[in-house]
Design a protein around this motif. Sequence first.
Motif, mmCIF file in Angstrom:
data_model
loop_
_atom_site.group_PDB
_atom_site.id
_atom_site.type_symbol
_atom_site.label_atom_id
_atom_site.label_comp_id
_atom_site.label_asym_id
_atom_site.label_seq_id
_atom_site.Cartn_x
_atom_site.Cartn_y
_atom_site.Cartn_z
ATOM 1 N N THR A 34 87.919 142.327 62.473
ATOM 2 C CA THR A 34 86.487 142.522 62.254
ATOM 3 C C THR A 34 86.247 143.081 60.859
ATOM 4 O O THR A 34 86.959 143.969 60.420
ATOM 5 C CB THR A 34 85.922 143.502 63.306
ATOM 6 O OG1 THR A 34 86.231 143.004 64.605
ATOM 7 C CG2 THR A 34 84.428 143.649 63.168
ATOM 8 N N VAL A 35 85.231 142.545 60.182
ATOM 9 C CA VAL A 35 84.828 143.034 58.864
ATOM 10 C C VAL A 35 83.564 143.872 59.043
ATOM 11 O O VAL A 35 82.577 143.399 59.603
ATOM 12 C CB VAL A 35 84.557 141.871 57.888
ATOM 13 C CG1 VAL A 35 84.144 142.400 56.528
ATOM 14 C CG2 VAL A 35 85.772 140.971 57.764
ATOM 15 N N LEU A 36 83.624 145.133 58.577
ATOM 16 C CA LEU A 36 82.487 146.048 58.682
ATOM 17 C C LEU A 36 81.962 146.402 57.301
ATOM 18 O O LEU A 36 82.741 146.588 56.365
ATOM 19 C CB LEU A 36 82.898 147.348 59.372
ATOM 20 C CG LEU A 36 83.278 147.284 60.831
ATOM 21 C CD1 LEU A 36 83.709 148.665 61.308
ATOM 22 C CD2 LEU A 36 82.122 146.788 61.657
ATOM 23 N N ASP A 42 93.580 135.470 64.718
ATOM 24 C CA ASP A 42 94.823 135.423 63.944
ATOM 25 C C ASP A 42 94.965 134.106 63.191
ATOM 26 O O ASP A 42 95.380 134.082 62.030
ATOM 27 C CB ASP A 42 96.040 135.607 64.855
ATOM 28 C CG ASP A 42 96.261 137.051 65.256
ATOM 29 O OD1 ASP A 42 95.677 137.950 64.618
ATOM 30 O OD2 ASP A 42 97.030 137.274 66.204
ATOM 31 N N GLU A 43 94.626 133.012 63.850
ATOM 32 C CA GLU A 43 94.772 131.694 63.221
ATOM 33 C C GLU A 43 93.888 131.538 61.993
ATOM 34 O O GLU A 43 94.219 130.822 61.065
ATOM 35 C CB GLU A 43 94.449 130.580 64.231
ATOM 36 C CG GLU A 43 95.435 130.454 65.369
ATOM 37 C CD GLU A 43 95.259 131.522 66.449
ATOM 38 O OE1 GLU A 43 94.136 132.082 66.576
ATOM 39 O OE2 GLU A 43 96.242 131.813 67.141
ATOM 40 N N GLN A 44 92.748 132.222 61.977
ATOM 41 C CA GLN A 44 91.806 132.101 60.868
ATOM 42 C C GLN A 44 92.164 132.990 59.690
ATOM 43 O O GLN A 44 91.865 132.635 58.548
ATOM 44 C CB GLN A 44 90.396 132.469 61.329
ATOM 45 C CG GLN A 44 89.814 131.514 62.335
ATOM 46 C CD GLN A 44 88.521 132.038 62.912
ATOM 47 O OE1 GLN A 44 88.417 133.215 63.265
ATOM 48 N NE2 GLN A 44 87.530 131.163 63.013
ATOM 49 N N ILE A 45 92.790 134.135 59.926
ATOM 50 C CA ILE A 45 92.932 135.112 58.841
ATOM 51 C C ILE A 45 94.365 135.328 58.364
ATOM 52 O O ILE A 45 94.577 135.700 57.217
ATOM 53 C CB ILE A 45 92.284 136.456 59.230
ATOM 54 C CG1 ILE A 45 92.023 137.291 57.976
ATOM 55 C CG2 ILE A 45 93.115 137.184 60.250
ATOM 56 C CD1 ILE A 45 91.104 138.455 58.189
ATOM 57 N N ASP A 95 94.855 137.333 55.072
ATOM 58 C CA ASP A 95 94.306 136.808 53.825
ATOM 59 C C ASP A 95 92.945 137.473 53.633
ATOM 60 O O ASP A 95 92.040 137.288 54.446
ATOM 61 C CB ASP A 95 94.171 135.300 53.929
ATOM 62 C CG ASP A 95 93.692 134.642 52.655
ATOM 63 O OD1 ASP A 95 93.279 135.374 51.722
ATOM 64 O OD2 ASP A 95 93.723 133.411 52.571
ATOM 65 N N LEU A 96 92.786 138.241 52.580
ATOM 66 C CA LEU A 96 91.588 139.063 52.392
ATOM 67 C C LEU A 96 90.450 138.349 51.670
ATOM 68 O O LEU A 96 89.389 138.932 51.471
ATOM 69 C CB LEU A 96 91.956 140.337 51.633
ATOM 70 C CG LEU A 96 93.016 141.216 52.294
ATOM 71 C CD1 LEU A 96 93.346 142.391 51.398
ATOM 72 C CD2 LEU A 96 92.555 141.676 53.654
ATOM 73 N N ARG A 97 90.651 137.100 51.282
ATOM 74 C CA ARG A 97 89.625 136.420 50.484
ATOM 75 C C ARG A 97 88.298 136.259 51.223
ATOM 76 O O ARG A 97 87.244 136.587 50.685
ATOM 77 C CB ARG A 97 90.129 135.065 49.999
ATOM 78 C CG ARG A 97 91.241 135.197 48.968
ATOM 79 C CD ARG A 97 91.765 133.866 48.549
ATOM 80 N NE ARG A 97 92.510 133.302 49.672
ATOM 81 C CZ ARG A 97 93.219 132.187 49.601
ATOM 82 N NH1 ARG A 97 93.262 131.499 48.485
ATOM 83 N NH2 ARG A 97 93.875 131.747 50.654
ATOM 84 N N GLU A 98 88.316 135.759 52.459
ATOM 85 C CA GLU A 98 87.067 135.531 53.183
ATOM 86 C C GLU A 98 86.386 136.846 53.561
ATOM 87 O O GLU A 98 85.169 136.977 53.443
ATOM 88 C CB GLU A 98 87.307 134.682 54.431
ATOM 89 C CG GLU A 98 86.038 134.294 55.156
ATOM 90 C CD GLU A 98 85.063 133.485 54.309
ATOM 91 O OE1 GLU A 98 83.845 133.653 54.510
ATOM 92 O OE2 GLU A 98 85.498 132.705 53.443
ATOM 93 N N SER A 99 87.155 137.831 53.995
ATOM 94 C CA SER A 99 86.555 139.124 54.336
ATOM 95 C C SER A 99 85.975 139.787 53.087
ATOM 96 O O SER A 99 84.919 140.411 53.138
ATOM 97 C CB SER A 99 87.569 140.036 55.024
ATOM 98 O OG SER A 99 88.740 140.174 54.259
#
Length: 77
Positions: A27-29, A42-45, A54-58
Amino acid sequence: MAYFVKPLTYNSQVAGYLIRSYPSVWTVLDAQTKSVLGSFTDEQILVQRTNTPDLRESGRLVQKSVDERAIKARANM
């Protein structure tokens, strides 16, 4: 149970957090509003064949939130 907390910075300031209470989703807060900006499985990040997120999308979600807040603040001046 395991926990993961990663501060996400923008302009050299902590602007959000990537958190996980294993085995739930990532979760991104937003650090200022405490609102949930997004959730990932898990599959997405996770980087393939690793346990590293992978911190790019968050990071993009946090950046967008900070930018939108700044635009609203300037509009109210």
